[in-house]
Write an enzyme that holds these catalytic residues in place. Structure first.
Site, short mmCIF file in Angstrom:
data_model
loop_
_atom_site.label_atom_id
_atom_site.label_comp_id
_atom_site.label_asym_id
_atom_site.label_seq_id
_atom_site.Cartn_x
_atom_site.Cartn_y
_atom_site.Cartn_z
N LEU A 153 0.78 -1.26 -0.05
CA LEU A 153 -0.10 -0.08 -0.05
C LEU A 153 0.81 1.40 -0.03
O LEU A 153 0.79 2.16 0.99
CB LEU A 153 -1.13 -0.01 1.08
CG LEU A 153 -2.17 0.83 1.17
CD1 LEU A 153 -3.05 0.42 -0.22
CD2 LEU A 153 -2.87 1.22 2.25
N GLY A 154 1.76 1.34 -0.98
CA GLY A 154 2.62 2.57 -0.95
C GLY A 154 1.70 3.45 -1.94
O GLY A 154 0.63 3.62 -2.05
N ARG A 155 2.31 4.54 -2.57
CA ARG A 155 1.60 5.59 -3.37
C ARG A 155 0.68 5.11 -4.44
O ARG A 155 -0.43 5.41 -4.80
CB ARG A 155 2.47 6.73 -3.83
CG ARG A 155 2.98 7.46 -2.56
CD ARG A 155 4.15 8.56 -2.93
NE ARG A 155 5.39 7.70 -3.05
CZ ARG A 155 6.67 8.13 -2.98
NH1 ARG A 155 6.90 9.43 -2.59
NH2 ARG A 155 7.67 7.48 -3.15
N SER A 185 3.58 -2.88 7.16
CA SER A 185 2.89 -2.36 8.71
C SER A 185 1.41 -1.77 8.15
O SER A 185 1.15 -1.37 7.19
CB SER A 185 3.80 -1.21 9.33
OG SER A 185 3.78 -0.16 8.44
N ARG A 191 6.29 -5.51 -10.88
CA ARG A 191 7.25 -6.18 -11.62
C ARG A 191 7.05 -7.64 -11.62
O ARG A 191 6.44 -8.36 -10.80
CB ARG A 191 8.53 -6.00 -10.52
CG ARG A 191 9.38 -4.68 -10.75
CD ARG A 191 9.87 -4.22 -12.12
NE ARG A 191 10.61 -3.01 -12.12
CZ ARG A 191 10.18 -1.92 -12.52
NH1 ARG A 191 8.62 -1.68 -12.96
NH2 ARG A 191 10.88 -0.61 -12.52
N ASP A 222 0.56 -6.44 -16.68
CA ASP A 222 1.23 -5.46 -17.35
C ASP A 222 2.98 -5.70 -17.50
O ASP A 222 3.43 -5.35 -18.16
CB ASP A 222 1.05 -3.84 -16.69
CG ASP A 222 1.65 -2.93 -17.82
OD1 ASP A 222 1.49 -3.05 -18.90
OD2 ASP A 222 2.13 -2.05 -17.14
N GLU A 252 10.42 -9.93 -19.60
CA GLU A 252 9.98 -9.09 -20.67
C GLU A 252 10.94 -8.48 -21.38
O GLU A 252 11.99 -8.10 -20.87
CB GLU A 252 8.94 -8.29 -19.85
CG GLU A 252 9.68 -7.09 -18.92
CD GLU A 252 8.50 -6.28 -18.45
OE1 GLU A 252 7.31 -6.81 -17.61
OE2 GLU A 252 8.62 -5.19 -18.30
N HIS A 263 4.16 -3.84 -20.43
CA HIS A 263 4.45 -2.99 -19.73
C HIS A 263 4.25 -1.56 -20.01
O HIS A 263 5.26 -0.87 -20.29
CB HIS A 263 5.90 -3.17 -19.61
CG HIS A 263 6.44 -2.56 -18.06
ND1 HIS A 263 7.55 -3.33 -17.47
CD2 HIS A 263 6.17 -1.62 -17.43
CE1 HIS A 263 7.85 -2.61 -16.29
NE2 HIS A 263 7.04 -1.42 -16.09
#
Lengths: 312, 312
Positions: B151-153, B175, B231, B255, B260, B278
């Site tokens: 749950l990053g940006r 966390s 990734r 994606d 790749e 991608h």
């Protein structure tokens, strides 16, 4: 003794559910009504309608004791409401249960069209990604200026989703609505001038025929994109095709067409058009809910209870 | 005299902008560094990096006065950060400017996969709609139970959009985070058990290799769908392919892939997998913003100002 006439292409499951609930006579097409024996026709008081040819005064005339036409779908433009009202026949539809599905498909059409996902998929699958490098750049979508034509229940579901994509929201409807600050345009041409993407969420029928006119399409302009999940009739389709072919419109994402499923072959030659086979409400869950609401209206009619979702 | 080495496949426009801003030497691939004349190598203090082969201690060793590697992209898993730090080289990336695009593509992959839009498009275009009737029913998406891994940006942008689709939101991260009531799972297997769709929004690199493991995939189960815009390395790809082929996973929207653009050909045979080359950050607007941020970091370095987006 009252009977239900089930008109149209029901799935096996839907047909079985209708047969289990009612004295039900299935019929593939509207035009076969005239061939039914008269005693049967006189017994029919309800129609479970899922037809495409249209259900008007002529069809109703064959069913002297008809009181209810329960439509499968929210759009009832195939049914002549005026003729039904004149005969004291009530029409019901299946609103709300399909709003989410249709709004989901509208957003998907917008994303697929702008990010060229069908072409990008083909680029990867054909080996061009490996041989020629990355797929060409396309268009940023979040934050776009978007307009909704018709802010009914489906239009509002589309707008709510677009708000999460940080879009600048504009709309046109017969009257201004209570919204979280979305900008109202009394004139559809003014709406089209203010935005880059136009979502069409009108009801069908004669009142909205060609509502997205040549002028609206011209106002949208060469960066403009049209997304239509309503009815093919709501757009001047010939004008839209002309604009797309001439590069005067950037693209379209369409679930509905004039004369569907025999759609204009000009659409197939346009790589900037995403085509879907009118599957807006096409999830297993939603179609089951629509079939259930149709049966519930028929059951209410037969038991003399209040209809759930009458339209006239 | 300081020079910038621009490594990778820049567009004409990006190359021109780099050349206009800096004493810039373009290089198609990392392995060519060793062939540059020594005096030129000694002049290079900054690298504008857009390579794919990887930039590690060996590449850095050829550039004795290198101080900055400005990466084009948010993911810098091709660059050996530890080796850079050991040499006193700073690495910058291009965060945030691409969040919207990547989140848009994630939502699009989810919608296309669930509503089978590539197949439905083919159904219409091949004439089967006209000849055989409507496309088969598929899966309702709004209201789904979805999980975000990381749950990053970008993960948060995906979650915000899914909230507008009325999804029940769960997530896994190192966390617990402050959220509008989204449910935290300390264990990725527990997350997968609780949801039907898993969006992978992890950073790349060795720490997350195979993070979406065989066990996570098994916990997702036969109605489960995986959407990956991070990734290829974050998923045990062989386990995912096995599960897809065996019907132990309902589908995927991808994606990114291992190796790749030479992706595993097993993917091509799976109709329930949506493949994109991608192109998560691939809009004209976003790529321009990424290139600008890369140049701004290089300019800050050369003028002695503070770097905008350092990662080490």
């Amino acid at each position: 003794m009252t009977k239900v006439l089930a008109i149209g292409a029901y799935t096996e499951e839907e047909g079985a559910a209708l047969a289990a609930a009612f004295e039900c006579h299935p019929l593939a097409e509207e035009r076969e009504i005239a061939n039914l024996p008269h005693p049967l026709r006189a017994e029919i008081t309800g129609v479970a309608y899922k037809g495409h040819q249209g259900f008007g005064a002529a069809e109703m005339a064959h069913l002297p004791n008809l009181r209810l036409v329960a439509n499968y779908g929210v759009g009832y433009d195939s049914i002549d409401i005026e003729a039904a009202s004149a005969r004291g026949i009530t029409v019901t539809n299946t609103p709300d249960v399909l709003n989410d599905d249709v709004a989901d498909l509208a957003i998907a059409l917008w994303l697929m069209q702008g990010r060229e996902m069908e072409q990008a998929s083909a680029w990867a699958r054909s080996g061009r990604w490996a041989q020629e490098g990355e797929y060409r750049r396309n268009r940023k979508l979040s934050g776009a200026r978007v307009g909704i034509v018709g802010l009914g229940r489906i239009g509002r579901e589309i707008a709510d989703r677009l708000a999460a994509f940080k879009c600048e929201l504009h709309y046109h409807a017969r009257s201004e609505k209570e919204t979280p600050g979305w900008r109202y345009h009394a004139d559809p041409v003014a709406l089209a001038e203010a935005v880059d993407v136009l979502f069409i969420a009108l009801v069908g029928g004669p009142a909205t025929e060609g509502y997205v006119s040549k002028e609206v399409i011209a106002a949208l302009g060469p960066r403009g994109v049209i997304i239509n999940i309503s009815r093919g009739s709501t757009i001047d389709e010939a004008a839209m095709l002309d604009a797309l072919e001439a590069g005067e419109l950037a693209g379209a994402g369409l679930d509905v067409f004039l004369n569907e499923p025999q759609i204009d072959p000009r659409f197939y030659a346009l790589p900037n058009v995403v085509i879907q086979p009118h599957q807006g409400s096409g999830s297993v869950e939603t179609r089951a809910a629509m079939a259930r609401l149709q049966r519930d209206n028929l059951a209410a009619h037969l038991s003399g209870a209040a209809l759930l979702t009458p339209v006239n």
